[in-house]
Design a protein around this motif. Sequence first.
Motif, mmCIF file in Angstrom:
data_model
loop_
_atom_site.group_PDB
_atom_site.id
_atom_site.type_symbol
_atom_site.label_atom_id
_atom_site.label_comp_id
_atom_site.label_asym_id
_atom_site.label_seq_id
_atom_site.Cartn_x
_atom_site.Cartn_y
_atom_site.Cartn_z
ATOM 1 N N GLU A 24 0.830 -1.194 0.000
ATOM 2 C CA GLU A 24 0.000 0.000 0.000
ATOM 3 C C GLU A 24 0.865 1.244 0.000
ATOM 4 N N LEU A 25 0.401 2.256 -0.687
ATOM 5 C CA LEU A 25 1.114 3.535 -0.667
ATOM 6 C C LEU A 25 0.327 4.483 0.243
ATOM 7 N N LYS A 26 1.002 4.928 1.310
ATOM 8 C CA LYS A 26 0.306 5.807 2.255
ATOM 9 C C LYS A 26 0.433 7.253 1.764
ATOM 10 N N ALA A 27 -0.420 7.630 0.820
ATOM 11 C CA ALA A 27 -0.327 8.962 0.221
ATOM 12 C C ALA A 27 -0.617 10.052 1.251
ATOM 13 N N VAL A 28 -1.605 9.790 2.112
ATOM 14 C CA VAL A 28 -1.886 10.691 3.233
ATOM 15 C C VAL A 28 -2.000 9.797 4.461
ATOM 16 N N GLY A 45 4.410 21.515 0.610
ATOM 17 C CA GLY A 45 5.230 20.320 0.706
ATOM 18 C C GLY A 45 5.683 19.941 -0.685
ATOM 19 N N GLU A 46 6.729 19.127 -0.764
ATOM 20 C CA GLU A 46 7.290 18.840 -2.083
ATOM 21 C C GLU A 46 6.391 17.906 -2.891
ATOM 22 N N SER A 47 6.726 17.780 -4.159
ATOM 23 C CA SER A 47 5.929 16.975 -5.075
ATOM 24 C C SER A 47 5.748 15.551 -4.548
ATOM 25 N N GLY A 48 4.512 15.081 -4.563
ATOM 26 C CA GLY A 48 4.241 13.709 -4.160
ATOM 27 C C GLY A 48 3.994 13.514 -2.671
ATOM 28 N N CYS A 49 3.954 14.614 -1.898
ATOM 29 C CA CYS A 49 3.797 14.451 -0.440
ATOM 30 C C CYS A 49 2.342 14.238 -0.037
ATOM 31 N N GLY A 50 1.400 14.376 -0.969
ATOM 32 C CA GLY A 50 0.009 14.065 -0.643
ATOM 33 C C GLY A 50 -0.923 15.264 -0.559
ATOM 34 N N LYS A 51 -0.512 16.410 -1.094
ATOM 35 C CA LYS A 51 -1.347 17.618 -0.991
ATOM 36 C C LYS A 51 -2.627 17.467 -1.820
ATOM 37 N N THR A 52 -2.449 17.083 -3.091
ATOM 38 C CA THR A 52 -3.622 16.929 -3.959
ATOM 39 C C THR A 52 -4.533 15.827 -3.423
ATOM 40 N N THR A 53 -3.924 14.733 -2.961
ATOM 41 C CA THR A 53 -4.724 13.633 -2.426
ATOM 42 C C THR A 53 -5.553 14.098 -1.226
ATOM 43 N N THR A 54 -4.968 14.960 -0.392
ATOM 44 C CA THR A 54 -5.730 15.507 0.738
ATOM 45 C C THR A 54 -6.943 16.275 0.213
ATOM 46 N N ILE A 61 -13.610 12.493 -3.712
ATOM 47 C CA ILE A 61 -13.307 11.747 -4.929
ATOM 48 C C ILE A 61 -12.971 10.312 -4.529
ATOM 49 N N TYR A 62 -12.457 10.147 -3.311
ATOM 50 C CA TYR A 62 -12.138 8.798 -2.829
ATOM 51 C C TYR A 62 -13.020 8.437 -1.632
ATOM 52 N N ASP A 63 -13.198 7.138 -1.441
ATOM 53 C CA ASP A 63 -13.696 6.655 -0.153
ATOM 54 C C ASP A 63 -12.456 6.566 0.719
ATOM 55 N N PHE A 190 -8.344 23.084 -10.037
ATOM 56 C CA PHE A 190 -7.367 22.019 -10.232
ATOM 57 C C PHE A 190 -5.999 22.520 -10.656
ATOM 58 N N GLN A 191 -5.042 21.658 -10.329
ATOM 59 C CA GLN A 191 -3.631 21.958 -10.514
ATOM 60 C C GLN A 191 -3.279 22.309 -11.959
ATOM 61 N N ASP A 192 -3.851 21.542 -12.885
ATOM 62 C CA ASP A 192 -3.443 21.681 -14.272
ATOM 63 C C ASP A 192 -4.543 22.362 -15.087
ATOM 64 N N ASP A 271 -5.706 24.098 -5.810
ATOM 65 C CA ASP A 271 -4.569 23.179 -5.861
ATOM 66 C C ASP A 271 -3.498 23.736 -6.796
ATOM 67 N N GLU A 272 -2.478 24.329 -6.224
ATOM 68 C CA GLU A 272 -1.398 24.942 -7.000
ATOM 69 C C GLU A 272 -1.947 25.695 -8.204
ATOM 70 N N PRO A 273 -2.864 26.636 -7.963
ATOM 71 C CA PRO A 273 -3.536 27.280 -9.099
ATOM 72 C C PRO A 273 -2.588 28.114 -9.941
ATOM 73 N N ALA A 304 0.377 24.569 -2.350
ATOM 74 C CA ALA A 304 1.537 25.014 -3.127
ATOM 75 C C ALA A 304 2.730 24.155 -2.741
ATOM 76 N N HIS A 305 3.757 24.092 -3.611
ATOM 77 C CA HIS A 305 4.881 23.300 -3.143
ATOM 78 C C HIS A 305 6.030 24.108 -2.572
ATOM 79 N N ASP A 306 5.965 25.423 -2.688
ATOM 80 C CA ASP A 306 6.964 26.167 -1.923
ATOM 81 C C ASP A 306 6.314 27.263 -1.107
HETATM 82 N N1 LIG Z 1 -5.224 7.641 -7.648
HETATM 83 C C1 LIG Z 1 -4.008 7.271 -7.212
HETATM 84 N N2 LIG Z 1 -3.620 5.973 -7.217
HETATM 85 C C2 LIG Z 1 -2.411 5.587 -6.767
HETATM 86 N N3 LIG Z 1 -1.489 6.438 -6.271
HETATM 87 C C3 LIG Z 1 -1.805 7.749 -6.245
HETATM 88 C C4 LIG Z 1 -3.065 8.233 -6.715
HETATM 89 N N4 LIG Z 1 -3.087 9.582 -6.554
HETATM 90 C C5 LIG Z 1 -1.913 9.924 -6.019
HETATM 91 N N5 LIG Z 1 -1.118 8.827 -5.834
HETATM 92 C C6 LIG Z 1 0.211 8.826 -5.228
HETATM 93 O O1 LIG Z 1 0.094 9.432 -3.950
HETATM 94 C C7 LIG Z 1 1.220 10.246 -3.672
HETATM 95 C C8 LIG Z 1 0.759 11.655 -3.372
HETATM 96 O O2 LIG Z 1 0.284 12.241 -4.562
HETATM 97 P P1 LIG Z 1 -0.324 13.695 -4.644
HETATM 98 O O3 LIG Z 1 -0.818 13.909 -6.010
HETATM 99 O O4 LIG Z 1 -1.276 13.874 -3.531
HETATM 100 O O5 LIG Z 1 0.968 14.595 -4.377
HETATM 101 P P2 LIG Z 1 1.119 16.173 -4.370
HETATM 102 O O6 LIG Z 1 1.645 16.550 -3.031
HETATM 103 O O7 LIG Z 1 -0.127 16.814 -4.826
HETATM 104 O O8 LIG Z 1 2.286 16.388 -5.435
HETATM 105 P P3 LIG Z 1 2.490 17.536 -6.566
HETATM 106 O O9 LIG Z 1 3.102 18.707 -5.859
HETATM 107 O O10 LIG Z 1 3.430 16.912 -7.531
HETATM 108 O O11 LIG Z 1 1.162 17.831 -7.160
HETATM 109 C C9 LIG Z 1 2.151 10.124 -4.875
HETATM 110 O O12 LIG Z 1 3.136 9.172 -4.568
HETATM 111 C C10 LIG Z 1 1.229 9.651 -5.977
HETATM 112 O O13 LIG Z 1 1.935 8.862 -6.891
#
Ligand SMILES: Nc1ncnc2c1ncn2[C@@H]1O[C@H](COP(=O)(O)OP(=O)(O)OP(=O)(O)O)[C@@H](O)[C@H]1O
Length: 405
Positions: A24-28, A45-54, A61-63, A190-192, A271-273, A304-306
């Motif tokens: 399992e990947l603990k995104a948050v 926080g830096e890229s991939g730290c879980g901001k968007t997932t939060t 969007i998720y359960d 959204f970010q993009d 999200d990082e607008p 934001a990431h910085d």
């Molecule tokens: N739907 C998903 N399924 C599997 N893994 C995911 C999913 N969404 C995000 N992840 C993973 O969860 C982690 C956190 O991702 P997230 O997009 O929340 O990062 P972030 O902080 O928003 O990064 P960034 O600054 O690059 O946008 C990453 O390792 C990503 O690969």
Amino acid sequence: MPNNEEVLLKVDHLCQYFKMGSSELKAVDDVSFDIKKGEVFGLVGESGCGKTTTGRSIIKIYDITSGDIFFKGIRIGAGVRSYKNKKREAKKEYLENKSKETDPAKLAAMKQEYKAVVSEQNKQIKAAKHDQKKCDKEYQKKRVVEVKEQYLPMIEKASESEKSSIRKEYNNELRKAKKTKLVTQIQMIFQDPIASLDPRMTVREIISEGLIIQGERNKEVINKKVYEMLELVGLVREHASRYPHEFSGGQRQRIGVARSIIMNPELIIADEPVSALDVSIQAQVINLLNDLRKQFGLTIMFIAHDLSVVKYFSDRIGVMYFGKMVELATSEELFKNPLHPYTKSLLSAIPLPDPDYEKQRKRIVYNPLESHDYSVSKPSMHEITPGHLIYCNDEELEKYRTELK
Ligand SMILES: Nc1ncnc2c1ncn2[C@@H]1O[C@H](COP(=O)(O)OP(=O)(O)OP(=O)(O)O)[C@@H](O)[C@H]1O
Ligand SMILES: [Mg+2]
């Protein structure tokens, strides 16, 4: 700074794990914070730290895996993992103790205790699943009652000639109330800005989509609102019939802002607008958000990431690292007394328009393995001074306390 302390959003021990094959990947992972009405809360926080997932977890969007999300005091998201874990632990403990115990009375008591834990956790799981799925149903019922209370006396009192138009409005509102969702009061930018706008839809369709889903059918009302929103974000009516590819990045982000503001949201998750935009356009979009915030009393979660982007805009800032919240404080406090080595590293990355300072500026690199020893004493969130939270173990807490003195 907001002048009241009403909590609009409360995120409590949020966990969002993703399946990655057998692991399992603990995104948050166990993130808690709240956002007060009217404030701007920065999440960095830096890229991939879980901001968007939060953010995506908050708008359902998720359960979510575990934890609770409350919006206006109503639980809109709830995960069940923690309850299941408690059941599993209770079972393990019971089975272990059972094999050692011979006294039948004690055995019976143990069994009863175990059953009580299971029954309590099952109750929690049922409640969590109910809230996760049905919170909107209950909110809709409440809205229907409110609309009835508002309109029925009006219809009663109205003259014959007024009656039909009020009744029409009433039916329209009633239809919307039956479709309303709590979560539409939270809108995400959204970010993009390129990927988040459907290239086959006109700007009018994009901006009005939410309203239509919500049940609005009156074309005039829809058009009027779309034009209003376009003007609000610094575009013009004529843009309504164009397609996203005809716009620049900054303009697309404005379309994204218009699309969320039209829903009359109480909370915007931005999200990082601005990270995909030119520096000069970044300031424009941030100013736009700032104006909208003042005009509509919006509450904003700004990702934001910085730190340089969120510095002047946020009332409070949460710093995330690898799925964990590592520090949380008011912007002022975070810049004055940063404690976590990761926060310090983020701060050291901010350039200043001062050549002398820049010549000496050293980037602090954060290396978690060097900075912490969590082999014995485990870290958790501690409130070191009122409102300043830090993720550390007891030893580090002492060290930070002396540092603050
Ligand atoms: N739907 C998903 N399924 C599997 N893994 C995911 C999913 N969404 C995000 N992840 C993973 O969860 C982690 C956190 O991702 P997230 O997009 O929340 O990062 P972030 O902080 O928003 O990064 P960034 O600054 O690059 O946008 C990453 O390792 C990503 O690969
Ligand atoms: Mg992201």
